[in-house]
Scaffold this motif. Structure first.
Motif, short mmCIF file in Angstrom:
data_model
loop_
_atom_site.label_atom_id
_atom_site.label_comp_id
_atom_site.label_asym_id
_atom_site.label_seq_id
_atom_site.Cartn_x
_atom_site.Cartn_y
_atom_site.Cartn_z
N THR A 75 1.37 -0.97 0.10
CA THR A 75 0.02 -0.15 0.13
C THR A 75 0.80 1.31 0.21
N ASN A 76 1.80 1.17 1.17
CA ASN A 76 2.85 2.18 0.74
C ASN A 76 3.57 2.69 -0.57
N LEU A 77 4.02 1.85 -0.63
CA LEU A 77 4.18 1.95 -2.26
C LEU A 77 3.64 2.13 -3.05
N ASN A 78 2.34 1.93 -3.41
CA ASN A 78 1.78 1.67 -5.16
C ASN A 78 1.09 3.35 -4.44
N LEU A 79 1.13 3.83 -2.86
CA LEU A 79 0.53 5.53 -2.77
C LEU A 79 1.72 5.79 -2.79
N LYS A 80 3.45 6.03 -2.43
CA LYS A 80 4.08 6.55 -3.80
C LYS A 80 4.63 6.77 -4.47
N ILE A 81 4.62 5.92 -5.31
CA ILE A 81 4.29 5.81 -6.25
C ILE A 81 3.17 6.50 -7.38
N ASN A 82 2.46 6.36 -6.91
CA ASN A 82 1.02 7.28 -7.69
C ASN A 82 1.06 8.60 -7.15
N ALA A 83 1.17 9.38 -6.36
CA ALA A 83 1.70 10.14 -6.00
C ALA A 83 2.80 10.98 -6.75
N LEU A 84 4.09 10.21 -7.09
CA LEU A 84 4.81 10.44 -7.88
C LEU A 84 5.19 10.29 -9.05
N THR A 85 4.60 9.57 -9.93
CA THR A 85 4.29 9.20 -11.65
C THR A 85 2.72 9.90 -11.47
N GLY A 86 2.28 9.36 -10.71
CA GLY A 86 0.69 9.04 -11.55
C GLY A 86 0.29 7.54 -12.07
N PRO A 88 -0.20 3.44 -11.19
CA PRO A 88 0.12 2.24 -9.50
C PRO A 88 1.48 1.44 -10.06
N ILE A 89 2.15 0.78 -9.26
CA ILE A 89 3.72 -0.12 -9.35
C ILE A 89 3.31 -1.43 -10.52
N SER A 90 2.19 -1.47 -11.29
CA SER A 90 1.88 -2.70 -11.91
C SER A 90 2.51 -1.93 -13.48
N LEU A 91 1.97 -0.90 -13.25
CA LEU A 91 2.26 0.35 -15.04
C LEU A 91 3.48 0.28 -15.39
N PHE A 92 3.55 0.73 -13.46
CA PHE A 92 5.71 1.14 -13.65
C PHE A 92 6.04 0.30 -14.45
N ILE A 93 5.93 -1.28 -13.56
CA ILE A 93 6.62 -2.90 -14.51
C ILE A 93 6.80 -2.60 -15.48
N ARG A 94 5.64 -2.33 -16.12
CA ARG A 94 4.82 -2.60 -17.48
C ARG A 94 5.84 -1.64 -18.53
N LYS A 95 5.23 -0.80 -18.03
CA LYS A 95 6.53 1.24 -18.85
C LYS A 95 7.82 0.46 -18.68
N MET A 96 8.32 0.40 -17.52
CA MET A 96 9.97 -0.15 -17.79
C MET A 96 10.19 -0.83 -18.75
N ARG A 97 9.71 -2.27 -18.40
CA ARG A 97 9.54 -3.69 -19.61
C ARG A 97 9.48 -2.46 -20.96
N LEU A 98 8.95 -2.26 -21.27
CA LEU A 98 8.25 -1.71 -22.69
C LEU A 98 9.00 -1.04 -23.39
N ARG A 99 9.74 -0.22 -22.26
CA ARG A 99 10.61 1.09 -22.77
C ARG A 99 12.06 0.13 -22.75
N ARG A 100 12.33 -1.02 -21.91
CA ARG A 100 13.61 -1.98 -22.29
C ARG A 100 13.77 -2.98 -23.68
N ALA A 101 12.43 -3.03 -24.41
CA ALA A 101 12.46 -3.18 -25.31
C ALA A 101 12.13 -2.82 -26.40
N MET A 102 11.67 -1.18 -26.19
CA MET A 102 12.51 -0.46 -27.36
C MET A 102 13.08 0.24 -27.74
N GLU A 103 14.32 -0.41 -25.83
CA GLU A 103 15.89 -0.37 -26.43
C GLU A 103 16.25 -1.19 -27.25
N LEU A 104 16.02 -2.34 -26.78
CA LEU A 104 16.40 -4.05 -27.57
C LEU A 104 16.08 -3.66 -29.73
#
Length: 145
Positions: A75-86, A88-104
């Motif tokens: 809950t705390n991690l999700n709240l902090k991530i959501n407050a900073l980036t808008g 949730p953590i699951s979407l953050f992970i997916r975006k990081m994966r897609l960003r890496r895929a774009m690099e590859l």
């Protein structure tokens, strides 16, 4: 009353700007070094990016795994991530994966399926669909020429 509304509007605009900045920093579009100052939020996002990046190819990576490695409750991690980036953590992970895929896609000769597996996606079709949603086109259109 009018002055109070202007102050509130300015605060909302400032929060939106900070959220956009942290979102870009968090998923790797900009670096924390290019940002103004180094705050606790910058350090937190750098640590989070390092934790997620280290486990990016793991298809079994869950938000709970990230929470354990960050030493925070879900809950705390999700709240902090959501407050900073808008997002949730699951979407953050997916975006990081897609960003890496774009690099590859731009820097390797791996097939689309291999890139999907390399970035932690179990299903290349799902990978292609979410990639197209994120970047506006299929992965094959982003291949280096």
């Amino acid at each position: 009353q009018e002055e109070l509304l202007v102050i509130l509007d300015n605060l909302i605009q400032l929060r939106d700007k900070l959220q956009a900045r942290y979102k870009a920093t968090a998923i790797g579009e900009t670096t924390a070094a290019s940002s103004i100052g180094h705050s606790a939020e910058d350090a937190f996002l750098q640590k989070l990016r390092a934790v997620v990046t280290a486990e990016l190819s793991n298809p079994e990576l869950t938000p709970q795994d990230i929470c354990r490695k960050m030493g925070m409750g879900h809950t705390n991690l999700n709240l902090k991530i959501n407050a900073l980036t808008g997002m949730p953590i699951s979407l953050f992970i997916r975006k990081m994966r897609l960003r890496r895929a774009m690099e590859l896609l731009g820097a390797s000769e791996l097939s689309i399926s291999e890139i999907a597996y390399e970035t932690g996606f179990n299903d290349p079709k799902y990978f292609s669909r979410v990639f197209a949603e994120e970047y506006g086109g299929p992965p094959s259109s982003f291949r280096k020429q």
